[in-house]
Enzyme design. Structure first.
Site, mmCIF file in Angstrom:
data_model
loop_
_atom_site.group_PDB
_atom_site.id
_atom_site.type_symbol
_atom_site.label_atom_id
_atom_site.label_comp_id
_atom_site.label_asym_id
_atom_site.label_seq_id
_atom_site.Cartn_x
_atom_site.Cartn_y
_atom_site.Cartn_z
ATOM 1 N N THR A 80 53.460 26.744 49.352
ATOM 2 C CA THR A 80 52.719 26.974 48.122
ATOM 3 C C THR A 80 52.378 28.458 47.999
ATOM 4 O O THR A 80 52.343 29.191 48.984
ATOM 5 C CB THR A 80 51.429 26.139 48.068
ATOM 6 O OG1 THR A 80 50.508 26.604 49.064
ATOM 7 C CG2 THR A 80 51.733 24.664 48.300
ATOM 8 N N TYR B 40 34.493 33.794 48.838
ATOM 9 C CA TYR B 40 35.791 33.846 49.518
ATOM 10 C C TYR B 40 35.610 33.460 50.981
ATOM 11 O O TYR B 40 36.379 32.658 51.523
ATOM 12 C CB TYR B 40 36.378 35.249 49.400
ATOM 13 C CG TYR B 40 37.679 35.435 50.155
ATOM 14 C CD1 TYR B 40 38.869 34.915 49.656
ATOM 15 C CD2 TYR B 40 37.716 36.127 51.361
ATOM 16 C CE1 TYR B 40 40.069 35.074 50.352
ATOM 17 C CE2 TYR B 40 38.903 36.291 52.058
ATOM 18 C CZ TYR B 40 40.078 35.761 51.545
ATOM 19 O OH TYR B 40 41.255 35.919 52.233
ATOM 20 N N SER C 6 42.322 33.204 56.732
ATOM 21 C CA SER C 6 42.094 34.640 56.613
ATOM 22 C C SER C 6 41.160 35.076 57.718
ATOM 23 O O SER C 6 40.450 34.248 58.309
ATOM 24 C CB SER C 6 41.469 34.934 55.245
ATOM 25 O OG SER C 6 40.887 36.223 55.202
ATOM 26 N N ALA D 177 54.314 30.632 46.556
ATOM 27 C CA ALA D 177 55.561 31.223 47.048
ATOM 28 C C ALA D 177 56.199 32.219 46.098
ATOM 29 O O ALA D 177 57.299 32.689 46.369
ATOM 30 C CB ALA D 177 56.562 30.109 47.353
ATOM 31 N N SER D 178 55.533 32.572 45.006
ATOM 32 C CA SER D 178 56.166 33.478 44.044
ATOM 33 C C SER D 178 55.933 34.950 44.360
ATOM 34 O O SER D 178 56.552 35.821 43.738
ATOM 35 C CB SER D 178 55.667 33.170 42.624
ATOM 36 O OG SER D 178 54.263 33.376 42.523
ATOM 37 N N SER D 179 55.061 35.257 45.329
ATOM 38 C CA SER D 179 54.803 36.654 45.681
ATOM 39 C C SER D 179 54.118 36.712 47.036
ATOM 40 O O SER D 179 53.756 35.692 47.621
ATOM 41 C CB SER D 179 53.922 37.340 44.620
ATOM 42 O OG SER D 179 52.613 36.778 44.614
ATOM 43 N N GLY D 180 53.936 37.926 47.546
ATOM 44 C CA GLY D 180 53.127 38.157 48.730
ATOM 45 C C GLY D 180 53.579 37.400 49.961
ATOM 46 O O GLY D 180 54.771 37.286 50.258
#
Length: 326
Positions: A12, A156, A143, A14-17
């Protein structure tokens, strides 16, 4: 799981980074990659890139906050490739600014993206794992903010601490009744397009918090967990700050808070408030893994980060020794 040939991996975000770097890393190893994100055009471009690298790829536009869409993602992956072997919950974003100045609606949305999105993913894939004899690997990308509280990113931190706790609890629950493995990944600040996609209420342009980690490094650690699952992987030298936080939390937290206030709110170019990618996708023309910081900037960040971490460690050790001798 040593060889990844014909392994089916769902990713998930998965379109960048990190997500895109991870999809490419699995594709290079001849895996079947199922890419999920909200931006259809970028997702389809990413799938074509993965196929060019050697893997078979499927793009499935998905909003991870919609449980029904995530279930459809799992079904599409299993139908296309005969099952699912690895599920990577990577989708999410960050949010920066003074807590009281951030709308509660935005804070709730961040929790949905970062925590509930991963819960939806696990809930969707587990029936497929159990149907195949109770085996599979779940990798949750948390993170450093899930290990160390981050001032001016309170919600966050809440989402990532929540994800860390969820990961730990689910690991031991599944270990009692299956061979399903659950892994956590804890990257430090990563050189991704987060400055575009994060919600920013600081009044300043978001800048990399040193030392910056290349997303490809995170991707390789995720691939490593898929091959040889273990409890967690910590990526980036900034994770060392967890040690002074454990030894002297008030002193370390106070220092980090002052540094963060100066770095985030008092320095850097002025910028308008933005919700980033909380509600709508950020328009981007091409697939992008990195955020655009050059080698010189990353080198400067590493040097600055090393100075800060050394100072924190030294101060904490001194305080710990004083406390023991008191």
């Amino acid at each position: 799981m040593q060889s990844l040939r014909d392994t089916t991996v769902v990713i998930t975000g998965a379109s960048s980074g990190i997500g895109l770097a991870t999809a490419r890393a699995f594709a290079r190893r001849d895996a079947n990659v199922v890419l999920a994100a909200r931006r259809r055009g970028l997702l389809e471009s990413a799938a074509r890139e993965c196929e060019a690298l050697g893997g078979r790829a499927l793009a499935v536009p998905t909003d991870v906050t919609d449980a029904a869409e995530v279930r459809e993602l799992a079904s599409a992956a299993a139908s296309a490739f005969g099952g699912i072997d690895v599920w990577v919950n990577n989708a999410g974003t960050s949010m920066w600014g003074p807590f009281e100045e951030i709308p509660l609606r935005s804070q709730s949305r961040l929790i949905e993206l970062n925590l509930l999105g991963a819960i939806n993913g696990c809930h969707a894939v587990l029936p497929h794992f159990f149907d195949r004899g109770g085996r599979g690997v779940i990798i949750n990308v948390s993170s450093i903010g899930g290990r160390v509280p981050m001032p001016f990113a309170a919600t966050y931190s809440a989402s990532k601490f929540g994800l860390a706790g969820f990961t730990e609890a689910l690991r031991y629950e599944l270990a009692a009744r299956s061979t399903i493995r659950v892994c956590g990944v804890y990257p430090a600040y990563v050189d991704t397009p987060t400055y575009l996609e994060s919600a920013n209420y600081t009044g300043r342009t978001l800048r990399p918090v040193p030392p910056v980690v290349p997303p490809e490094h995170v991707a390789e650690r995720i691939v490593g967990l898929a091959r040889q699952p273990r409890r967690s992987a910590r990526v980036g030298a900034a994770n060392a700050v967890a040690v002074p936080f454990a030894l002297a939390p008030d002193t370390t937290g106070g220092l980090v808070g002052r540094l963060a206030e100066r770095f985030l709110l008092r320095s850097g170019p002025a910028a308008s408030t933005t919700d980033g990618g909380l509600w709508e996708t950020v328009p981007v023309e091409n697939t992008v893994v990195r955020g655009g910081w050059g080698i010189r900037e990353r080198a400067r960040a590493r040097r600055a980060g090393a100075i800060v971490l050394t100072g924190l460690a030294g101060a904490t050790i001194l305080l710990f020794r004083r406390a023991r001798s008191a």
